[in-house]
Design a protein around this motif. Structure first.
Motif, mmCIF file in Angstrom:
data_model
loop_
_atom_site.group_PDB
_atom_site.id
_atom_site.type_symbol
_atom_site.label_atom_id
_atom_site.label_comp_id
_atom_site.label_asym_id
_atom_site.label_seq_id
_atom_site.Cartn_x
_atom_site.Cartn_y
_atom_site.Cartn_z
ATOM 1 N N ILE A 11 -43.393 -0.531 -18.835
ATOM 2 C CA ILE A 11 -42.498 0.802 -19.995
ATOM 3 C C ILE A 11 -43.099 1.816 -19.253
ATOM 4 C CG2 ILE A 11 -42.424 1.810 -21.949
ATOM 5 C CD1 ILE A 11 -42.725 -0.948 -23.400
ATOM 6 N N GLU A 12 -44.311 2.278 -18.794
ATOM 7 C CA GLU A 12 -44.689 3.427 -18.350
ATOM 8 C C GLU A 12 -43.909 3.493 -16.766
ATOM 9 O OE1 GLU A 12 -48.925 3.314 -18.504
ATOM 10 O OE2 GLU A 12 -48.975 4.024 -20.579
ATOM 11 N N GLN A 13 -44.021 2.679 -16.030
ATOM 12 C CA GLN A 13 -43.523 2.600 -14.740
ATOM 13 C C GLN A 13 -42.043 2.819 -14.845
ATOM 14 O OE1 GLN A 13 -44.836 2.496 -11.746
ATOM 15 N NE2 GLN A 13 -47.083 2.792 -12.795
ATOM 16 N N VAL A 107 -31.222 2.201 -6.626
ATOM 17 C CA VAL A 107 -32.268 1.854 -7.184
ATOM 18 C C VAL A 107 -32.405 0.602 -8.122
ATOM 19 C CG1 VAL A 107 -33.830 2.492 -9.336
ATOM 20 C CG2 VAL A 107 -33.030 4.182 -7.448
ATOM 21 N N GLY A 108 -31.238 0.346 -8.537
ATOM 22 C CA GLY A 108 -30.849 -0.808 -9.549
ATOM 23 C C GLY A 108 -31.059 -2.092 -8.526
ATOM 24 N N SER A 109 -30.473 -1.873 -7.405
ATOM 25 C CA SER A 109 -30.691 -3.147 -6.386
ATOM 26 C C SER A 109 -32.018 -3.353 -6.134
ATOM 27 C CB SER A 109 -29.605 -2.686 -5.091
ATOM 28 O OG SER A 109 -29.987 -3.822 -4.187
ATOM 29 N N ILE A 110 -32.788 -2.431 -5.621
ATOM 30 C CA ILE A 110 -34.208 -2.555 -5.276
ATOM 31 C C ILE A 110 -34.958 -3.157 -6.475
ATOM 32 C CG2 ILE A 110 -36.161 -1.205 -4.747
ATOM 33 C CD1 ILE A 110 -34.400 0.838 -3.184
ATOM 34 N N VAL A 111 -34.771 -2.558 -7.566
ATOM 35 C CA VAL A 111 -35.659 -3.093 -8.822
ATOM 36 C C VAL A 111 -35.255 -4.562 -9.083
ATOM 37 C CG1 VAL A 111 -35.703 -3.164 -11.206
ATOM 38 C CG2 VAL A 111 -35.830 -0.849 -10.015
ATOM 39 N N LYS A 120 -28.749 -11.175 -10.067
ATOM 40 C CA LYS A 120 -27.452 -10.709 -9.739
ATOM 41 C C LYS A 120 -27.416 -9.516 -10.274
ATOM 42 C CE LYS A 120 -25.528 -15.376 -9.928
ATOM 43 N NZ LYS A 120 -24.545 -16.253 -10.669
ATOM 44 N N VAL A 121 -26.922 -8.486 -9.671
ATOM 45 C CA VAL A 121 -26.642 -7.143 -9.875
ATOM 46 C C VAL A 121 -25.322 -6.889 -9.992
ATOM 47 C CG1 VAL A 121 -28.886 -6.279 -9.107
ATOM 48 C CG2 VAL A 121 -26.960 -6.373 -7.671
ATOM 49 N N PRO A 122 -24.604 -5.952 -10.745
ATOM 50 C CA PRO A 122 -23.146 -5.751 -10.837
ATOM 51 C C PRO A 122 -22.608 -5.032 -9.556
ATOM 52 C CG PRO A 122 -24.334 -4.649 -12.798
ATOM 53 C CD PRO A 122 -25.498 -5.242 -11.772
ATOM 54 N N ALA A 123 -21.546 -5.686 -9.381
ATOM 55 C CA ALA A 123 -21.005 -5.434 -7.962
ATOM 56 C C ALA A 123 -19.727 -4.686 -8.069
ATOM 57 C CB ALA A 123 -20.772 -6.695 -7.107
ATOM 58 N N GLU A 124 -19.668 -3.423 -8.897
ATOM 59 C CA GLU A 124 -18.604 -2.879 -9.151
ATOM 60 C C GLU A 124 -18.550 -1.568 -8.290
ATOM 61 O OE1 GLU A 124 -18.864 -1.602 -13.364
ATOM 62 O OE2 GLU A 124 -18.829 -3.870 -13.983
#
Length: 147
Positions: A11-13, A107-111, A120-124
């Motif tokens: 959470i802190e990170q 950032v979302g992809s890296i996380v 799977k990440v959103p591909a929009e």
């Protein structure tokens, strides 16, 4: 669920990452562009008029060419959209929005990849268009991924 030291660290990170994103140059430029648009009273009035016309446009679309105001609304919406599109402040805001979205997508992809290669990440967005998942991955659409 019991809060453990590991969860607190996560959470802190996450809060630290959010703070870094919010204090980034990209987000700062977005805020400046947003303020430039929404502190201009004339431009705000134009945006509100366009929003009202969009509602009329949606109503007209339900009936198509048979709606009595079809031609008037279709012409008016195009003129208003064009006026907003050529406005330098609106164009700068749109570019800033795209930059922020690109940053968040990266950032979302890296996380996601740091959690697992099969997440799977959103591909929009265009950022993910080169992925093997293609459109719809993670959004409930069909996907050719083999996870």
């Amino acid at each position: 669920m019991m809060m453990t030291g590991e969860w607190i660290t996560i959470i802190e990170q996450a809060e630290g990452l959010a703070d870094m994103l919010l204090s980034s140059d990209v987000v700062d430029e977005y805020r400046k562009a947003y303020d430039a648009v929404y502190t201009d009273a004339v431009l705000v009035t134009e945006i509100q008029a366009f929003t009202a016309m969009k509602e009329r446009y949606e109503e007209v679309q339900r009936f198509g060419r048979y709606h009595p105001d079809y031609n008037i609304v279709m012409k008016s919406i195009r003129v208003q959209k064009r006026n907003l599109d050529v406005n330098e402040r609106v164009a700068a805001l749109r570019l800033a929005e795209n930059d922020v979205q690109y940053l968040f997508d990266q950032v979302g992809s890296i996380v996601a990849k740091s959690v697992s290669d099969t997440v799977k990440v959103p591909a929009e967005s265009a950022f993910f268009s080169g992925s093997s998942c293609g459109d719809g991955c993670g959004t409930g659409g069909s996907c050719s991924c083999s996870a």
